[in-house]
Design a protein around this motif. Sequence first.
Motif, PDB file in Angstrom:
ATOM      1  N   ALA A 103       0.822  -1.209   0.000  1.00 44.09           N
ATOM      2  CA  ALA A 103       0.000   0.000   0.000  1.00 44.09           C
ATOM      3  C   ALA A 103       0.855   1.257   0.000  1.00 44.09           C
ATOM      4  CB  ALA A 103      -0.920  -0.003   1.212  1.00 44.09           C
ATOM      5  N   ALA A 104       2.106   1.137   0.452  1.00 44.37           N
ATOM      6  CA  ALA A 104       3.003   2.293   0.436  1.00 44.37           C
ATOM      7  C   ALA A 104       3.229   2.804  -0.984  1.00 44.37           C
ATOM      8  CB  ALA A 104       4.330   1.931   1.074  1.00 44.37           C
ATOM      9  N   LEU A 105       2.931   1.970  -1.978  1.00 47.71           N
ATOM     10  CA  LEU A 105       3.057   2.390  -3.375  1.00 47.71           C
ATOM     11  C   LEU A 105       2.134   3.559  -3.700  1.00 47.71           C
ATOM     12  CD1 LEU A 105       3.202  -1.192  -4.823  1.00 47.71           C
ATOM     13  CD2 LEU A 105       5.017   0.495  -5.034  1.00 47.71           C
ATOM     14  N   LEU A 106       1.096   3.756  -2.897  1.00 50.12           N
ATOM     15  CA  LEU A 106       0.237   4.924  -3.102  1.00 50.12           C
ATOM     16  C   LEU A 106       1.040   6.218  -3.002  1.00 50.12           C
ATOM     17  CD1 LEU A 106      -2.873   3.834  -1.006  1.00 50.12           C
ATOM     18  CD2 LEU A 106      -2.836   4.237  -3.469  1.00 50.12           C
ATOM     19  N   GLY A 107       2.092   6.187  -2.184  1.00 51.48           N
ATOM     20  CA  GLY A 107       2.926   7.377  -2.063  1.00 51.48           C
ATOM     21  C   GLY A 107       3.616   7.735  -3.362  1.00 51.48           C
ATOM     22  N   TYR A 108       3.806   6.741  -4.225  1.00 54.57           N
ATOM     23  CA  TYR A 108       4.498   6.993  -5.485  1.00 54.57           C
ATOM     24  C   TYR A 108       3.546   7.337  -6.615  1.00 54.57           C
ATOM     25  CZ  TYR A 108       8.925   6.139  -3.401  1.00 54.57           C
ATOM     26  OH  TYR A 108      10.037   6.272  -2.619  1.00 54.57           O
ATOM     27  N   THR A 109       2.358   7.839  -6.247  1.00 52.29           N
ATOM     28  CA  THR A 109       1.575   8.617  -7.211  1.00 52.29           C
ATOM     29  C   THR A 109       2.139  10.031  -7.286  1.00 52.29           C
ATOM     30  OG1 THR A 109      -0.013   9.221  -5.477  1.00 52.29           O
ATOM     31  CG2 THR A 109      -0.535   7.293  -6.822  1.00 52.29           C
ATOM     32  N   ILE A 141       2.088   1.140 -11.136  1.00 55.63           N
ATOM     33  CA  ILE A 141       1.607   1.330  -9.769  1.00 55.63           C
ATOM     34  C   ILE A 141       0.195   0.773  -9.620  1.00 55.63           C
ATOM     35  CG2 ILE A 141       1.015   3.036  -8.009  1.00 55.63           C
ATOM     36  CD1 ILE A 141       4.000   2.713  -8.435  1.00 55.63           C
ATOM     37  N   VAL A 142      -0.670   1.050 -10.619  1.00 62.36           N
ATOM     38  CA  VAL A 142      -2.054   0.554 -10.563  1.00 62.36           C
ATOM     39  C   VAL A 142      -2.087  -0.964 -10.531  1.00 62.36           C
ATOM     40  CG1 VAL A 142      -4.196   0.375 -11.897  1.00 62.36           C
ATOM     41  CG2 VAL A 142      -3.094   2.592 -11.616  1.00 62.36           C
ATOM     42  N   VAL A 143      -1.230  -1.605 -11.343  1.00 57.62           N
ATOM     43  CA  VAL A 143      -1.176  -3.066 -11.364  1.00 57.62           C
ATOM     44  C   VAL A 143      -0.796  -3.605  -9.988  1.00 57.62           C
ATOM     45  CG1 VAL A 143       0.098  -5.041 -12.275  1.00 57.62           C
ATOM     46  CG2 VAL A 143      -0.723  -3.274 -13.829  1.00 57.62           C
ATOM     47  N   CYS A 161      -3.688   9.032   4.279  1.00 54.38           N
ATOM     48  CA  CYS A 161      -2.341   9.444   4.715  1.00 54.38           C
ATOM     49  C   CYS A 161      -1.331   9.311   3.577  1.00 54.38           C
ATOM     50  CB  CYS A 161      -1.888   8.603   5.901  1.00 54.38           C
ATOM     51  SG  CYS A 161      -2.656   9.039   7.464  1.00 54.38           S
ATOM     52  N   MET A 162      -1.382   8.198   2.851  1.00 59.95           N
ATOM     53  CA  MET A 162      -0.412   7.983   1.780  1.00 59.95           C
ATOM     54  C   MET A 162      -0.614   8.988   0.646  1.00 59.95           C
ATOM     55  SD  MET A 162       1.555   5.695   2.932  1.00 59.95           S
ATOM     56  CE  MET A 162       2.549   5.805   1.458  1.00 59.95           C
ATOM     57  N   LEU A 163      -1.856   9.266   0.282  1.00 63.31           N
ATOM     58  CA  LEU A 163      -2.109  10.214  -0.807  1.00 63.31           C
ATOM     59  C   LEU A 163      -1.749  11.640  -0.403  1.00 63.31           C
ATOM     60  CD1 LEU A 163      -5.462   8.822  -2.251  1.00 63.31           C
ATOM     61  CD2 LEU A 163      -3.171   8.632  -3.229  1.00 63.31           C
ATOM     62  N   LEU A 164      -2.054  12.012   0.835  1.00 61.62           N
ATOM     63  CA  LEU A 164      -1.656  13.334   1.311  1.00 61.62           C
ATOM     64  C   LEU A 164      -0.132  13.437   1.379  1.00 61.62           C
ATOM     65  CD1 LEU A 164      -4.257  14.062   4.146  1.00 61.62           C
ATOM     66  CD2 LEU A 164      -4.136  15.103   1.870  1.00 61.62           C
ATOM     67  N   GLY A 165       0.529  12.343   1.779  1.00 62.48           N
ATOM     68  CA  GLY A 165       1.985  12.330   1.783  1.00 62.48           C
ATOM     69  C   GLY A 165       2.551  12.528   0.386  1.00 62.48           C
ATOM     70  N   LEU A 255      10.145   6.279  -9.660  1.00 59.91           N
ATOM     71  CA  LEU A 255       9.236   5.125  -9.703  1.00 59.91           C
ATOM     72  C   LEU A 255       9.958   3.793  -9.566  1.00 59.91           C
ATOM     73  CD1 LEU A 255       6.733   6.215 -12.496  1.00 59.91           C
ATOM     74  CD2 LEU A 255       6.221   5.866 -10.081  1.00 59.91           C
ATOM     75  N   SER A 256      11.267   3.792  -9.771  1.00 60.96           N
ATOM     76  CA  SER A 256      11.996   2.539  -9.575  1.00 60.96           C
ATOM     77  C   SER A 256      12.075   2.163  -8.101  1.00 60.96           C
ATOM     78  CB  SER A 256      13.408   2.651 -10.159  1.00 60.96           C
ATOM     79  OG  SER A 256      14.061   3.800  -9.651  1.00 60.96           O
ATOM     80  N   THR A 257      11.870   3.124  -7.208  1.00 58.10           N
ATOM     81  CA  THR A 257      11.962   2.855  -5.771  1.00 58.10           C
ATOM     82  C   THR A 257      10.889   1.883  -5.276  1.00 58.10           C
ATOM     83  OG1 THR A 257      13.043   4.975  -5.364  1.00 58.10           O
ATOM     84  CG2 THR A 257      11.981   3.912  -3.486  1.00 58.10           C
ATOM     85  N   PRO A 258       9.583   2.118  -5.575  1.00 54.70           N
ATOM     86  CA  PRO A 258       8.591   1.154  -5.085  1.00 54.70           C
ATOM     87  C   PRO A 258       8.757  -0.228  -5.681  1.00 54.70           C
ATOM     88  CG  PRO A 258       7.565   2.689  -6.608  1.00 54.70           C
ATOM     89  CD  PRO A 258       8.928   3.234  -6.290  1.00 54.70           C
ATOM     90  N   LEU A 259       9.314  -0.316  -6.879  1.00 51.02           N
ATOM     91  CA  LEU A 259       9.587  -1.624  -7.464  1.00 51.02           C
ATOM     92  C   LEU A 259      10.568  -2.392  -6.589  1.00 51.02           C
ATOM     93  CD1 LEU A 259       9.531  -3.715  -9.746  1.00 51.02           C
ATOM     94  CD2 LEU A 259      11.280  -2.364 -10.911  1.00 51.02           C
ATOM     95  N   ILE A 260      11.652  -1.729  -6.157  1.00 53.42           N
ATOM     96  CA  ILE A 260      12.606  -2.361  -5.252  1.00 53.42           C
ATOM     97  C   ILE A 260      11.936  -2.693  -3.927  1.00 53.42           C
ATOM     98  CG2 ILE A 260      14.804  -2.085  -4.042  1.00 53.42           C
ATOM     99  CD1 ILE A 260      15.112  -2.302  -7.046  1.00 53.42           C
ATOM    100  N   GLY A 261      11.031  -1.801  -3.483  1.00 54.59           N
ATOM    101  CA  GLY A 261      10.320  -2.051  -2.233  1.00 54.59           C
ATOM    102  C   GLY A 261       9.483  -3.312  -2.280  1.00 54.59           C
ATOM    103  N   VAL A 262       8.785  -3.519  -3.388  1.00 48.55           N
ATOM    104  CA  VAL A 262       7.973  -4.728  -3.532  1.00 48.55           C
ATOM    105  C   VAL A 262       8.853  -5.968  -3.586  1.00 48.55           C
ATOM    106  CG1 VAL A 262       6.442  -5.970  -5.102  1.00 48.55           C
ATOM    107  CG2 VAL A 262       6.032  -3.564  -4.620  1.00 48.55           C
TER     108      VAL A 262
END
Length: 295
Positions: A103-109, A141-143, A161-165, A255-262
Amino acid sequence: MIQSPHDRLPRQGLLLLAALSLCWGANWPIMKVVLSEVPPFYFRAVCLLLGGVGMLALAGAGGVPLRVPAGQWNRVFWLSVFNITGWNGLIVLGVSLLPSGRAALLGYTMPLWSTLLSIRFLGDRMTARSVIGLLLGLSGIVVLVGGSLDGLLQAPAGVVCMLLGAWSWAIGVVLFKKLPVAMPISALTGWTMLIGSLPLLALAVPLETSRLTMPSFWPLFGMLYNVFIAFIFCYWAWNRIMQMVPVAVSSLSSLSTPLIGVLGGVVFLGEPLGWREIVASLLIVGAVGSVSLKR
């Protein structure tokens, strides 16, 4: 306003991006480990405070001037509010509230919001590469988020919280270009972390002191990782990348950051690896490549 010298990342920027993506991406599962024993505001406030002091100490030891130019403290303050306090405070709450690390990927919108804001307030123009990168990256991100949709709907406060962040970070990225501070990046990074930690500490003391306990080895290791890697190195690297390229390029490159996170969640937390992760990986790699590579 900062004029970016490149429209795509130079070789030094690509090396920084690779290190940043790896280090920040690995921090998502690490944050989960720390939050299992450390209250969220104390976690972020202490790490940012130590990171800011450490960054200033390193800069000073290297002969870098630490003084903020006269009349520019207000710029440092607003950069601290949006890039540090808003982003870190909101995402650490979001990660603690949501059932899935994904869900932290929401931050990478954030790239969507920062790109739109840069067009409105910086006069940036969208190139074909930027449009393709934005579509590819957000599709990835959507996928990824699609697999956690049920969990997200069960924790709407975490989603907010994630979207506001993400919005806070996007505003901070645009302010970095709109209100440049005439001082070295290392010193600016240290001051923003130090100042940005204070509101979080002010919240932590009355709200979380009763919950404080001495963390065990791995959460303590995670806090040290945040101080020296996620904050001192990564924030310096991120600010340096933002100096090099326009907002759309730097934002989409992140955007490469959340990929590493997953992938880190798969390796270290035992989260499943399925078709969503594979498809999203291809989309995000395409997005980063479209805005970062010359050929």
